[in-house]
Design an enzyme around this catalytic site. Sequence first.
Site, PDB file in Angstrom:
ATOM      1  N   GLY A  43       7.424  -6.202 -96.132  1.00 57.16           N
ATOM      2  CA  GLY A  43       7.581  -5.867 -97.554  1.00 57.16           C
ATOM      3  C   GLY A  43       6.288  -5.555 -98.279  1.00 57.16           C
ATOM      4  N   GLU A  98       1.616 -10.347-101.160  1.00 56.75           N
ATOM      5  CA  GLU A  98       3.068 -10.374-100.976  1.00 56.75           C
ATOM      6  C   GLU A  98       3.742  -9.366-101.901  1.00 56.75           C
ATOM      7  OE1 GLU A  98       5.416 -11.195 -99.236  1.00 56.75           O
ATOM      8  OE2 GLU A  98       5.365 -13.222 -98.437  1.00 56.75           O
ATOM      9  N   ASP A  99       4.902  -8.912-101.493  1.00 61.02           N
ATOM     10  CA  ASP A  99       5.713  -8.086-102.383  1.00 61.02           C
ATOM     11  C   ASP A  99       6.482  -8.953-103.365  1.00 61.02           C
ATOM     12  OD1 ASP A  99       7.009  -8.999-100.072  1.00 61.02           O
ATOM     13  OD2 ASP A  99       8.577  -7.490-100.225  1.00 61.02           O
ATOM     14  N   ASP A 102      10.244 -15.370-103.871  1.00 59.41           N
ATOM     15  CA  ASP A 102      11.636 -15.592-104.272  1.00 59.41           C
ATOM     16  C   ASP A 102      11.848 -17.105-104.389  1.00 59.41           C
ATOM     17  OD1 ASP A 102      14.469 -15.486-104.405  1.00 59.41           O
ATOM     18  OD2 ASP A 102      14.486 -13.603-103.304  1.00 59.41           O
ATOM     19  N   LYS A 130      10.250 -14.280-108.794  1.00 57.94           N
ATOM     20  CA  LYS A 130      11.525 -14.613-109.448  1.00 57.94           C
ATOM     21  C   LYS A 130      11.500 -16.088-109.834  1.00 57.94           C
ATOM     22  CE  LYS A 130      14.680 -11.535-106.911  1.00 57.94           C
ATOM     23  NZ  LYS A 130      15.738 -11.542-105.871  1.00 57.94           N
ATOM     24  N   PHE A 151      19.004  -8.646-107.171  1.00 56.83           N
ATOM     25  CA  PHE A 151      18.658  -8.090-105.859  1.00 56.83           C
ATOM     26  C   PHE A 151      17.853  -6.823-106.077  1.00 56.83           C
ATOM     27  CE2 PHE A 151      18.517  -6.858-101.655  1.00 56.83           C
ATOM     28  CZ  PHE A 151      19.146  -7.770-100.833  1.00 56.83           C
ATOM     29  N   ARG A 164      13.019   0.813 -98.578  1.00 57.03           N
ATOM     30  CA  ARG A 164      11.617   0.378 -98.685  1.00 57.03           C
ATOM     31  C   ARG A 164      10.712   1.481 -99.240  1.00 57.03           C
ATOM     32  NH1 ARG A 164      10.867  -4.561 -95.880  1.00 57.03           N
ATOM     33  NH2 ARG A 164      12.112  -4.813 -93.994  1.00 57.03           N
TER      34      ARG A 164
HETATM   35  C1  PRP Z   1      10.452 -11.382 -98.182  1.00 56.43           C
HETATM   36  C2  PRP Z   1       9.105 -11.307 -98.876  1.00 56.43           C
HETATM   37  C3  PRP Z   1       8.542 -12.672 -98.690  1.00 56.43           C
HETATM   38  C4  PRP Z   1       9.769 -13.548 -98.623  1.00 56.43           C
HETATM   39  C5  PRP Z   1       9.929 -14.231 -99.934  1.00 56.43           C
HETATM   40  O1  PRP Z   1      10.292 -11.087 -96.843  1.00 56.43           O
HETATM   41  O2  PRP Z   1       8.285 -10.307 -98.336  1.00 56.43           O
HETATM   42  O3  PRP Z   1       7.790 -12.769 -97.504  1.00 56.43           O
HETATM   43  O4  PRP Z   1      10.900 -12.721 -98.378  1.00 56.43           O
HETATM   44  O5  PRP Z   1      11.059 -15.059 -99.927  1.00 56.43           O
HETATM   45  P1  PRP Z   1      10.982 -16.616-100.263  1.00 56.43           P
HETATM   46  O6  PRP Z   1      10.096 -16.784-101.454  1.00 56.43           O
HETATM   47  O7  PRP Z   1      12.417 -16.967-100.589  1.00 56.43           O
HETATM   48  O8  PRP Z   1      10.497 -17.340 -99.069  1.00 56.43           O
HETATM   49  P2  PRP Z   1      11.524 -10.850 -95.849  1.00 56.43           P
HETATM   50  O9  PRP Z   1      11.811 -12.132 -95.116  1.00 56.43           O
HETATM   51  O10 PRP Z   1      12.677 -10.251 -96.598  1.00 56.43           O
HETATM   52  O11 PRP Z   1      10.921  -9.842 -94.792  1.00 56.43           O
HETATM   53  P3  PRP Z   1      10.398  -8.329 -95.011  1.00 56.43           P
HETATM   54  O12 PRP Z   1       9.163  -8.420 -95.868  1.00 56.43           O
HETATM   55  O13 PRP Z   1      10.095  -7.844 -93.621  1.00 56.43           O
HETATM   56  O14 PRP Z   1      11.492  -7.540 -95.674  1.00 56.43           O
END
Ligand code: PRP
Length: 182
Positions: A43, A98-99, A102, A130, A151, A164
């Site tokens: 991400g 980070e993107d 959550d 978030k 979402f 993406r």
């Molecule tokens: C996303 C994002 C963070 C994580 C955040 O990655 O890049 O790493 O989720 O979530 P959290 O705060 O609930 O732990 P994802 O697992 O979707 O993988 P990706 O980046 O490959 O899409």
Amino acid sequence: MGNDLEKVLLSESEINARLDQLAAAIDADYKGRDLLLVGVLKGAIMVMADLSRRLHTPVQMDWMAVSSYGSGTKSSGVVRILKDLEADLHGRNVLIVEDIVDSGLTLSWLLGNLRSRGAASVEVATLLRKPEAAKVNVDVRYVGFDIPAEFVVGYGLDYAENYRTLPFIGTLAPHVYEGRGA
Ligand code: PRP
């Protein structure tokens, strides 16, 4: 794209303007210091590319890929490393890029993991956070935008590996992830 997207939450120009501000803050904080950016795949690729190119501070880049155990078990907070860093972190100033934060569980685990490797400092920059979804408090030094618990896709963020490459952040129409005629 059809009607899969509900609305644009953050436009390309809003993202760019905020990245300018974040890069200026990072430059000011790390002036004259060594800095290793650690991107969390997949991400973070867009924010890593765009944020790093705005920095005047010389930086190095490294990447990690992590995954929660099993599927749909993100709340466990148990993370496994799919791809580890190549860099030795001893004595380094590390900025995790980070993107999105959550629940905060991935980041919480990552901070502990990277700090245990002897880094001089480990801080976090995230484009999105978030607050309503937080399950654990994580100290995030640079936050692009606090957003509602919707979402979101685009600018690196996916739904089932799609979206993406959108240059903006959009919210996904509920019918897409609820599996009703997407
Ligand atoms: C996303 C994002 C963070 C994580 C955040 O990655 O890049 O790493 O989720 O979530 P959290 O705060 O609930 O732990 P994802 O697992 O979707 O993988 P990706 O980046 O490959 O899409």
